[in-house]
Design an enzyme around this catalytic site. Structure first.
Site, PDB file in Angstrom:
ATOM      1  CG  HIS A  17       9.222 -28.645  10.056  1.00  0.00           C
ATOM      2  ND1 HIS A  17       9.088 -28.351  11.191  1.00  0.00           N
ATOM      3  CD2 HIS A  17      10.101 -29.298  10.150  1.00  0.00           C
ATOM      4  CE1 HIS A  17       9.227 -28.636  12.194  1.00  0.00           C
ATOM      5  NE2 HIS A  17      10.642 -28.616  11.262  1.00  0.00           N
TER       6      HIS A  17
ATOM      7  CB  CYS B 224       1.216  -2.966   4.643  1.00  0.00           C
ATOM      8  SG  CYS B 224       0.902  -3.830   6.649  1.00  0.00           S
TER       9      CYS B 224
ATOM     10  CG  HIS C  42      10.069 -24.916  11.356  1.00  0.00           C
ATOM     11  ND1 HIS C  42      10.483 -25.212  13.082  1.00  0.00           N
ATOM     12  CD2 HIS C  42      10.975 -25.600  11.293  1.00  0.00           C
ATOM     13  CE1 HIS C  42      11.303 -25.277  12.914  1.00  0.00           C
ATOM     14  NE2 HIS C  42      12.212 -26.583  11.947  1.00  0.00           N
TER      15      HIS C  42
ATOM     16  CB  THR D 160       2.184  -3.212  11.219  1.00  0.00           C
ATOM     17  OG1 THR D 160       0.991  -2.962  10.117  1.00  0.00           O
ATOM     18  CG2 THR D 160       2.097  -1.371  11.623  1.00  0.00           C
TER      19      THR D 160
ATOM     20  CG  ASP E  29      -0.386  -0.331   2.370  1.00  0.00           C
ATOM     21  OD1 ASP E  29       1.114   0.191   3.069  1.00  0.00           O
ATOM     22  OD2 ASP E  29      -0.846   0.288   3.613  1.00  0.00           O
TER      23      ASP E  29
HETATM   24  C1  RB5 Z   1      -1.970   2.581   6.606  1.00  0.00           C
HETATM   25  O1  RB5 Z   1      -1.828   3.243   7.262  1.00  0.00           O
HETATM   26  C2  RB5 Z   1      -1.994   1.356   7.362  1.00  0.00           C
HETATM   27  O2  RB5 Z   1      -2.497   0.865   7.901  1.00  0.00           O
HETATM   28  C3  RB5 Z   1      -1.247  -0.373   6.900  1.00  0.00           C
HETATM   29  O3  RB5 Z   1      -0.103  -0.243   6.330  1.00  0.00           O
HETATM   30  C4  RB5 Z   1      -1.131  -1.458   7.411  1.00  0.00           C
HETATM   31  O4  RB5 Z   1       0.217  -0.179   8.332  1.00  0.00           O
HETATM   32  C5  RB5 Z   1      -2.077  -2.419   8.284  1.00  0.00           C
HETATM   33  O5  RB5 Z   1      -1.949  -3.123   8.212  1.00  0.00           O
END
Ligand code: RB5
Length: 149
Positions: free
Chosen positions: A136, A68, A101, A70, A11
């Site tokens: 596994h 993304c 695994h 996180t 994203d």
């Molecule tokens: C975008 O702001 C953020 O929420 C997205 O990139 C991600 O971290 C969501 O899990």
């Protein structure tokens, strides 16, 4: 590094790290396709996880790296697709064990968590570690059964 066929997705919050990894993987000889997003405009990570995950599961690529903010949302999204085993990783050991695994085929990273240099190490470790099979494989087969439940 083996010349892996890799699909990238992100994203807006993962765009810069994804671009960094694209340059790194191409320098290492990999064939890389980036399905988007391609701009910093706010967008929804499930859209790109879906496009890249379906094409990976269909056999067009060997591995995926999805980014993304996180690494969490894009991993949750990718794991809804049959045939995808996506692992969010922040440490070399996680990236290695996700392959050895869990036979993970998608590495998920968070641009707000993982620095570019570490991301290169995680990508390398993920791509170069092999599934160990044995006990596994039995567990991964049970994951595959959940896809049909
Ligand atoms: C975008 O702001 C953020 O929420 C997205 O990139 C991600 O971290 C969501 O899990």
């Amino acid at each position: 590094m083996k010349p892996w066929k890799v699909v990238l997705a992100s994203d807006h919050a993962g765009l810069a790290l994804k671009r960094h990894l694209k340059a790194y993987l191409e320098k290492e000889g990999c064939a890389v396709v980036d399905v988007g997003t391609h701009t910093t405009d706010s967008c929804d990570y499930p859209d790109y996880a879906s496009e890249a995950g379906r094409r990976l599961a269909a056999g067009e690529f060997e591995r995926g790296i999805f980014v993304c903010g996180t690494g969490t949302g894009i991993a949750i999204s990718a794991n809804k697709i049959a045939g995808i085993r996506a692992a969010p990783c922040t440490h070399e050991f996680l990236a290695e064990m996700a392959r050895k695994h869990n036979d993970a085929n998608v590495l998920c990273l968070g641009e707000r968590i993982v620095a570019p240099g570490l991301a290169e190490v995680l990508a390398q470790r993920f791509l170069e570690s092999d599934f160990e099979g044995g006990r596994h494989a039995r567990r991964v087969d049970k994951i595959k059964q959940l896809e049909r439940a």
